[in-house]
Design an enzyme around this catalytic site. Structure first.
Site, short mmCIF file in Angstrom:
data_model
loop_
_atom_site.label_atom_id
_atom_site.label_comp_id
_atom_site.label_asym_id
_atom_site.label_seq_id
_atom_site.Cartn_x
_atom_site.Cartn_y
_atom_site.Cartn_z
CG ASP A 1 -22.54 37.58 57.45
OD1 ASP A 1 -21.45 37.07 57.14
OD2 ASP A 1 -23.08 38.46 56.75
CB CYS B 1 -16.94 37.44 79.81
SG CYS B 1 -16.89 38.33 81.38
CG HIS C 1 -16.54 45.82 62.15
ND1 HIS C 1 -17.29 46.51 61.23
CD2 HIS C 1 -15.46 46.59 62.38
CE1 HIS C 1 -16.68 47.66 60.92
NE2 HIS C 1 -15.56 47.71 61.60
P1 NAD Z 1 -23.42 49.80 54.99
O1 NAD Z 1 -24.82 49.39 55.37
O2 NAD Z 1 -22.93 51.12 55.43
O3 NAD Z 1 -23.27 49.77 53.39
C1 NAD Z 1 -23.65 48.70 52.61
C2 NAD Z 1 -23.44 49.10 51.15
O4 NAD Z 1 -23.73 47.96 50.36
C3 NAD Z 1 -24.36 50.23 50.68
O5 NAD Z 1 -23.57 51.22 50.04
C4 NAD Z 1 -25.32 49.57 49.68
O6 NAD Z 1 -25.59 50.38 48.58
C5 NAD Z 1 -24.50 48.36 49.25
N1 NAD Z 1 -25.30 47.20 48.89
C6 NAD Z 1 -26.41 46.71 49.50
N2 NAD Z 1 -26.79 45.57 48.91
C7 NAD Z 1 -25.92 45.35 47.89
C8 NAD Z 1 -25.80 44.34 46.91
N3 NAD Z 1 -26.66 43.31 46.83
N4 NAD Z 1 -24.78 44.41 46.03
C9 NAD Z 1 -23.89 45.45 46.08
N5 NAD Z 1 -23.96 46.44 46.98
C10 NAD Z 1 -24.96 46.38 47.88
O7 NAD Z 1 -22.48 48.63 55.47
P2 NAD Z 1 -20.89 48.57 55.69
O8 NAD Z 1 -20.17 49.42 54.72
O9 NAD Z 1 -20.58 47.13 55.81
O10 NAD Z 1 -20.62 49.24 57.10
C11 NAD Z 1 -21.44 49.23 58.21
C12 NAD Z 1 -21.33 48.11 59.21
O11 NAD Z 1 -22.37 47.21 58.92
C13 NAD Z 1 -20.15 47.22 59.29
O12 NAD Z 1 -19.50 47.50 60.46
C14 NAD Z 1 -20.75 45.79 59.44
O13 NAD Z 1 -20.20 45.19 60.58
C15 NAD Z 1 -22.17 46.03 59.68
N6 NAD Z 1 -23.20 45.08 59.24
C16 NAD Z 1 -22.91 43.78 58.98
C17 NAD Z 1 -23.90 42.91 58.55
C18 NAD Z 1 -23.56 41.48 58.32
O14 NAD Z 1 -22.73 40.92 59.03
N7 NAD Z 1 -24.13 40.87 57.29
C19 NAD Z 1 -25.19 43.41 58.33
C20 NAD Z 1 -25.45 44.76 58.61
C21 NAD Z 1 -24.44 45.59 59.06
#
Ligand code: NAD
Length: 255
Positions: free
Chosen positions: A105, A130, A122
């Protein structure tokens, strides 16, 4: 929030020579961006299968759904929250080697971290690439093309398929970023995980590399992770609140 843990985290930061911060979707949920796996997360509305590189290449309908999510994320114009600001403060204090982020993001840079200290393993949603010639285009230009009726945009240079410059499931990790991330994890003496479920590999290997190389490990997350038992300190809470409290304590101690 346990004040003793906040105090302990602040002391660990002050004692550290070089801090690496590792962030996941949970660092951005307080900015309004849903994570993947929470009950109201992205996977409650989208099918993860559509985000495999194989499905993206094979199916125009999957590509359309994929672009719809990108459009949604860009249109919302999300802003950094107190957790991003606290991490940027670590850089301003001269403590931060780098932020390794799984997020796409761009909110660490928006909060004030220098782009050369943010390793996006990521990829990023700010660009499209492309799949044939690797040329990058601002994602806003590609989304505009879609709005104008080009529902399956291809590269203007070589005609290849365009995709957001994010790493899809099944796609290789970026070599340079992974090399730098692993090197920083090996060389730091404090590694802080913020908002990651630590289930997506190889990213989730990085805290293990840091710990095995002698670094101390702090995990800040809402919910328990499989790596909690390995950590020196685990803080279960909201990333924004926990990180702001820790940084306030650090500032108190240096002033
Ligand atoms: P995930 O969704 O697997 O885990 C997120 C973790 O954050 C969870 O364990 C949850 O309990 C915790 N969490 C949620 N809100 C929180 C808060 N306010 N404070 C503390 N903890 C909080 O995500 P991940 O481990 O990043 O892995 C999955 C993939 O998600 C990554 O590859 C990433 O690229 C992608 N992703 C990115 C975005 C973004 O860019 N913002 C959004 C969604 C997913």
């Amino acid at each position: 929030m346990n004040q003793q843990d906040i105090e302990k985290a602040a002391q660990m930061i002050l004692a550290a020579r070089e801090v690496v911060v590792f962030t996941g979707a949970g660092v951005s949920t307080e900015s309004g961006i849903p994570d993947f796996r929470s009950p109201d997360g992205i996977w409650s509305r989208y099918d993860p299968e559509d985000f495999t590189i194989q499905r993206f290449i094979a199916s125009k309908e999957a590509r359309k759904r994929n672009w719809r999510l990108r459009e949604e994320l860009i249109a919302a114009n999300y802003q950094p929250n107190p957790a991003h600001i606290a991490i940027a403060d670590l850089e301003r204090m001269g403590k931060l080697r780098c932020v390794i982020t799984q997020n796409i993001d761009g909110l660490h840079q928006a909060a004030g971290n220098s782009p050369d200290r943010v390793i996006e393993i990521h990829g990023t949603i700010k660009f499209a690439k492309c799949l044939e010639c690797d040329k990058r285009f601002p994602i806003t230009d590609v989304l505009q093309r879609i709005k104008n009726g080009d529902e399956d945009p291809h590269c203007e240079v070589c005609g290849g398929l365009l995709k957001a410059a994010t790493i899809s499931f099944g796609e290789a990790m970026p070599q340079k970023e992974m090399y730098e991330a692993e090197k920083a994890s090996r060389e730091c003496d404090l590694f802080i995980v913020i908002g990651s479920s630590l289930v997506v590999y190889p990213a989730a290997q990085l805290p293990i590399i840091a710990k095995r190389s002698g670094a101390k490990l702090i995990i800040v997350n809402f919910t328990p992770t499989d790596q909690d038992s390995m950590a020196d300190l685990v803080l279960h809470g909201k990333a924004g609140e926990v990180m702001s409290a820790i940084l306030e304590k650090v500032r108190e101690k240096v002033s």
